[in-house]
Design an enzyme around this catalytic site. Structure first.
Site, PDB file in Angstrom:
ATOM      1  N   HIS A 307       0.843  -1.187   0.000  1.00  0.00           N
ATOM      2  CA  HIS A 307       0.000   0.000   0.000  1.00  0.00           C
ATOM      3  C   HIS A 307       0.878   1.236   0.000  1.00  0.00           C
ATOM      4  CE1 HIS A 307      -3.168   2.824   1.110  1.00  0.00           C
ATOM      5  NE2 HIS A 307      -4.004   1.892   0.698  1.00  0.00           N
ATOM      6  N   ASP A 364      -7.919  -5.464   0.154  1.00  0.00           N
ATOM      7  CA  ASP A 364      -8.399  -6.347  -0.909  1.00  0.00           C
ATOM      8  C   ASP A 364      -7.976  -7.799  -0.734  1.00  0.00           C
ATOM      9  OD1 ASP A 364      -9.711  -4.370  -2.484  1.00  0.00           O
ATOM     10  OD2 ASP A 364      -7.745  -3.593  -3.023  1.00  0.00           O
TER      11      ASP A 364
HETATM   12  N1  ACO Z   1       4.019  -7.785  -4.752  1.00  0.00           N
HETATM   13  C1  ACO Z   1       5.355  -7.778  -4.950  1.00  0.00           C
HETATM   14  N2  ACO Z   1       6.141  -6.697  -4.863  1.00  0.00           N
HETATM   15  C2  ACO Z   1       5.526  -5.535  -4.568  1.00  0.00           C
HETATM   16  C3  ACO Z   1       4.153  -5.448  -4.353  1.00  0.00           C
HETATM   17  C4  ACO Z   1       3.386  -6.630  -4.440  1.00  0.00           C
HETATM   18  N3  ACO Z   1       2.067  -6.621  -4.228  1.00  0.00           N
HETATM   19  N4  ACO Z   1       3.818  -4.173  -4.080  1.00  0.00           N
HETATM   20  C5  ACO Z   1       4.943  -3.476  -4.128  1.00  0.00           C
HETATM   21  N5  ACO Z   1       5.993  -4.294  -4.421  1.00  0.00           N
HETATM   22  C6  ACO Z   1       7.419  -3.925  -4.489  1.00  0.00           C
HETATM   23  C7  ACO Z   1       7.752  -3.159  -5.758  1.00  0.00           C
HETATM   24  O1  ACO Z   1       8.151  -4.034  -6.780  1.00  0.00           O
HETATM   25  C8  ACO Z   1       8.841  -2.244  -5.275  1.00  0.00           C
HETATM   26  O2  ACO Z   1      10.026  -2.992  -5.169  1.00  0.00           O
HETATM   27  P1  ACO Z   1      11.450  -2.293  -5.511  1.00  0.00           P
HETATM   28  O3  ACO Z   1      11.565  -1.117  -4.587  1.00  0.00           O
HETATM   29  O4  ACO Z   1      12.447  -3.363  -5.264  1.00  0.00           O
HETATM   30  O5  ACO Z   1      11.361  -1.879  -6.951  1.00  0.00           O
HETATM   31  C9  ACO Z   1       8.432  -1.896  -3.857  1.00  0.00           C
HETATM   32  O6  ACO Z   1       7.650  -3.006  -3.403  1.00  0.00           O
HETATM   33  C10 ACO Z   1       7.624  -0.620  -3.751  1.00  0.00           C
HETATM   34  O7  ACO Z   1       6.508  -0.758  -4.620  1.00  0.00           O
HETATM   35  P2  ACO Z   1       5.823   0.432  -5.393  1.00  0.00           P
HETATM   36  O8  ACO Z   1       5.114  -0.121  -6.588  1.00  0.00           O
HETATM   37  O9  ACO Z   1       6.804   1.536  -5.625  1.00  0.00           O
HETATM   38  O10 ACO Z   1       4.796   0.936  -4.311  1.00  0.00           O
HETATM   39  P3  ACO Z   1       3.585   1.890  -4.591  1.00  0.00           P
HETATM   40  O11 ACO Z   1       3.339   2.624  -3.340  1.00  0.00           O
HETATM   41  O12 ACO Z   1       3.825   2.687  -5.821  1.00  0.00           O
HETATM   42  O13 ACO Z   1       2.380   0.897  -4.941  1.00  0.00           O
HETATM   43  C11 ACO Z   1       0.595  -0.614  -4.689  1.00  0.00           C
HETATM   44  C12 ACO Z   1       1.405   0.534  -4.045  1.00  0.00           C
HETATM   45  C13 ACO Z   1       0.099  -0.171  -6.074  1.00  0.00           C
HETATM   46  C14 ACO Z   1      -0.614  -0.882  -3.836  1.00  0.00           C
HETATM   47  C15 ACO Z   1       1.486  -1.857  -4.808  1.00  0.00           C
HETATM   48  O14 ACO Z   1       1.889  -2.272  -3.522  1.00  0.00           O
HETATM   49  C16 ACO Z   1       0.805  -3.007  -5.547  1.00  0.00           C
HETATM   50  O15 ACO Z   1       0.889  -3.070  -6.775  1.00  0.00           O
HETATM   51  N6  ACO Z   1       0.099  -3.915  -4.809  1.00  0.00           N
HETATM   52  C17 ACO Z   1      -0.643  -4.975  -5.461  1.00  0.00           C
HETATM   53  C18 ACO Z   1      -1.967  -4.431  -5.986  1.00  0.00           C
HETATM   54  C19 ACO Z   1      -2.929  -4.159  -4.853  1.00  0.00           C
HETATM   55  O16 ACO Z   1      -3.147  -4.971  -3.967  1.00  0.00           O
HETATM   56  N7  ACO Z   1      -3.575  -2.989  -4.934  1.00  0.00           N
HETATM   57  C20 ACO Z   1      -4.591  -2.583  -3.956  1.00  0.00           C
HETATM   58  C21 ACO Z   1      -4.100  -1.444  -3.103  1.00  0.00           C
HETATM   59  S1  ACO Z   1      -5.285  -1.003  -1.884  1.00  0.00           S
HETATM   60  C22 ACO Z   1      -6.455  -0.153  -2.720  1.00  0.00           C
HETATM   61  O17 ACO Z   1      -6.202   0.597  -3.616  1.00  0.00           O
HETATM   62  C23 ACO Z   1      -7.807  -0.387  -2.384  1.00  0.00           C
END
Ligand code: ACO
Length: 486
Positions: A307, A364
């Protein structure tokens, strides 16, 4: 005296910037005079550090796992409130009195049905249309039937349109589902409360009334109120952005629905269930799935994890998981997908890849299991999220419209394209050369392939999650369409 921060520029020029402090001691540097005074703007890709507004609606402390609606902890709201009471709290700022509650209930009831000629539009969508597409289109179309809804600055008029939207969004959602399965659209009933009425419109048939159980009703009620607001997330920011141009409420909420759809935002609840289904059906171990996530070459994520704001735990996920235990630990109610989800969570939370990136289950991760148990098909999950989030969008819409200093939202950019050049006639142009934008800030920009096509995105619309996830039937999977909490 106001605190200030001092910013020094490369040429030695300095500027004092006011520091703004919120009710919960949140600190921000106010840069609203920055460009006018210095010519500089700020660059904050994806708005990670940017406060787009001041708001009195919802407070989140992502480090401590705190979520409050209008000051009330989400745990207390979840324990005591109905979804509609929560909606009133979010929109008006206070818990409703019995009189206010009764008045709003009447407005919801009076506004629950759809105009007869409006119902015909559902037949215009193909059978495989995703219900989110139908929902956004139909909310926008509804404005044509409610022209006074174009400009609403009067509180009584706002309340009427807000009630119409909260009530009709649920009727449209159920109608979209009924159309997609080729059944006649069910009329709302005036004697049923909000959630029961939704379940009635989803599952009653002309020859058989569906009577939802108290358990299913209260599970959905909890689901909806946990999703009711979440400060300046992707869809709410979209609603504010659209509203800032003084677009009407219907158009603004329809835009919010579209923004919510993506699998990184509200679409994650469908994507989580598709991921769990794939793991279940393929027989893949949770360790193997996590290995693929960590490998990163497969371009898949652990859906329902991570998140932007929560860095320890998402309090909504905790409540959802407890509800899963309550519903699914009973004899005859178990769901293998719940076991897979718990195994995934346990493994991820003892794995340095996830721990070092502060990745925890978000709302979620478990919510889909609750919807599945209530008989909601997978392709309706994000629609349910949209129903839940509608009061939050409305509260933000109203707050924005009442902001005396409110101006149109219009970010700037740092241009990194070609400098000025002159038009080249077609017969003088040489082959295709790949244009590669170079970010001066050192960030990685999308790169085109040799033919100029962009590289494939990590997530695709069709899978809603990851390439490993099989494509659901047209319009999404209808697994779980038979309610079993009843
Ligand atoms: N699985 C694996 N790796 C992940 C995940 C995940 N679910 N989420 C983040 N990461 C990793 C990224 O690859 C990144 O790694 P790095 O620094 O080595 O490159 C690091 O964690 C940071 O991730 P970002 O994408 O920069 O984080 P951001 O804050 O931009 O994204 C998000 C947040 C979109 C929720 C992300 O965690 C994600 O894609 N989660 C899965 C989708 C999800 O569950 N979305 C629902 C969110 S809650 C809502 O909106 C209701």
């Amino acid at each position: 005296m106001t605190d200030t921060a001092t910013l020094t520029f490369p040429d030695g020029q300095t500027i004092q910037l006011p520091v703004v402090v919120g009710t919960e001691n949140e600190h921000a540097v106010d840069i609203s005079r920055l460009r006018a005074d210095t010519g500089y703007i700020t660059l904050d890709d994806s708005y990670t550090n940017t406060g787009s507004c001041e708001s009195a609606i919802t407070f989140i402390d992502g480090e401590k796992g705190i979520l409050r609606y209008r000051g009330y902890p989400i745990e207390e709201i979840a324990a005591h409130c109905s979804f509609i009471e929560t909606a009133q709290l979010l929109i008006w700022g206070e818990l409703p009195t019995p009189e206010q509650r009764g008045r709003f209930t009447s407005l919801l009831t009076e506004n629950s049905s759809l105009p007869e000629d409006f119902r015909r539009h559902f037949a215009g969508f193909p059978a495989h249309a995703h219900p989110m597409s139908i929902l956004s289109a139909m909310i926008n179309a509804l404005q044509s039937y409610d022209l006074p809804g174009l400009v609403i600055d009067d509180d009584d008029e706002f309340e009427r349109v807000a009630a119409a939207l909260i009530s009709k969004v649920r009727t449209i959602a159920a109608a979209a589902y009924k159309s997609s399965i080729g059944e006649p659209i069910t009329y709302p009933r005036y004697d049923l409360r909000y959630v029961e009425n939704f379940l009635h419109m989803m599952f009653s048939r002309p020859y058989r009334d569906y009577v939802p159980s108290a358990e299913a009703t209260s599970a959905l009620n909890l689901f909806l109120l946990l999703h009711a607001d979440h400060e300046q997330n992707c869809s709410t920011s979209t609603v504010r952005m659209v509203a800032s141009g003084q677009a009407n409420m219907y158009a603004s909420i329809a835009a919010g629905v579209c923004a919510l759809w993506g699998p990184l935002h509200g679409g994650a609840n469908q994507a989580v269930m598709e991921m769990l289904t794939m793991i279940r059906d393929s027989g893949m171990s949770t360790a193997d799935y996590l290995a693929k996530v960590k490998d990163r070459t497969a371009g898949i994520r652990l859906m329902g994890f991570g998140h932007r704001v929560y860095k320890t735990f998402d309090p909504r996920a905790k409540i959802m998981k407890e509800l899963c235990h309550k519903l699914l630990d009973k004899p005859g109610m178990s769901d293998p997908m719940f076991d897979i989800a718990m195994r995934l969570e346990e493994a991820a939370l003892s794995d340095d890849y996830f721990l070092s990136r502060n990745l925890y289950p978000n709302v979620d991760f478990y919510s889909g299991l609750i919807l599945k148990a209530a008989g909601i098909p997978f392709n309706m999950f994000t629609v349910l999220f949209a129903i839940g989030r509608t009061p939050g969008w409305l509260a933000n819409w109203r707050e924005m419209r009442h902001d005396p200093g409110g101006r149109i939202a219009r970010p700037r950019q740092i241009y990194i394209g070609p400098s000025m050049r002159n038009y080249v006639p077609m017969d003088k142009r040489e082959g295709s050369s790949v244009v590669r934008a170079t970010s001066k800030s050192g960030r990685i920009l999308p790169v085109a392939d040799a033919a100029g096509a962009p590289q494939p995105a990590k997530f695709t619309e069709t899978t809603h999650s990851a390439r490993l996830v099989p494509m659901p039937p047209a319009g999404g999977s209808t697994e779980g369409a038979e309610p079993y909490i009843s």
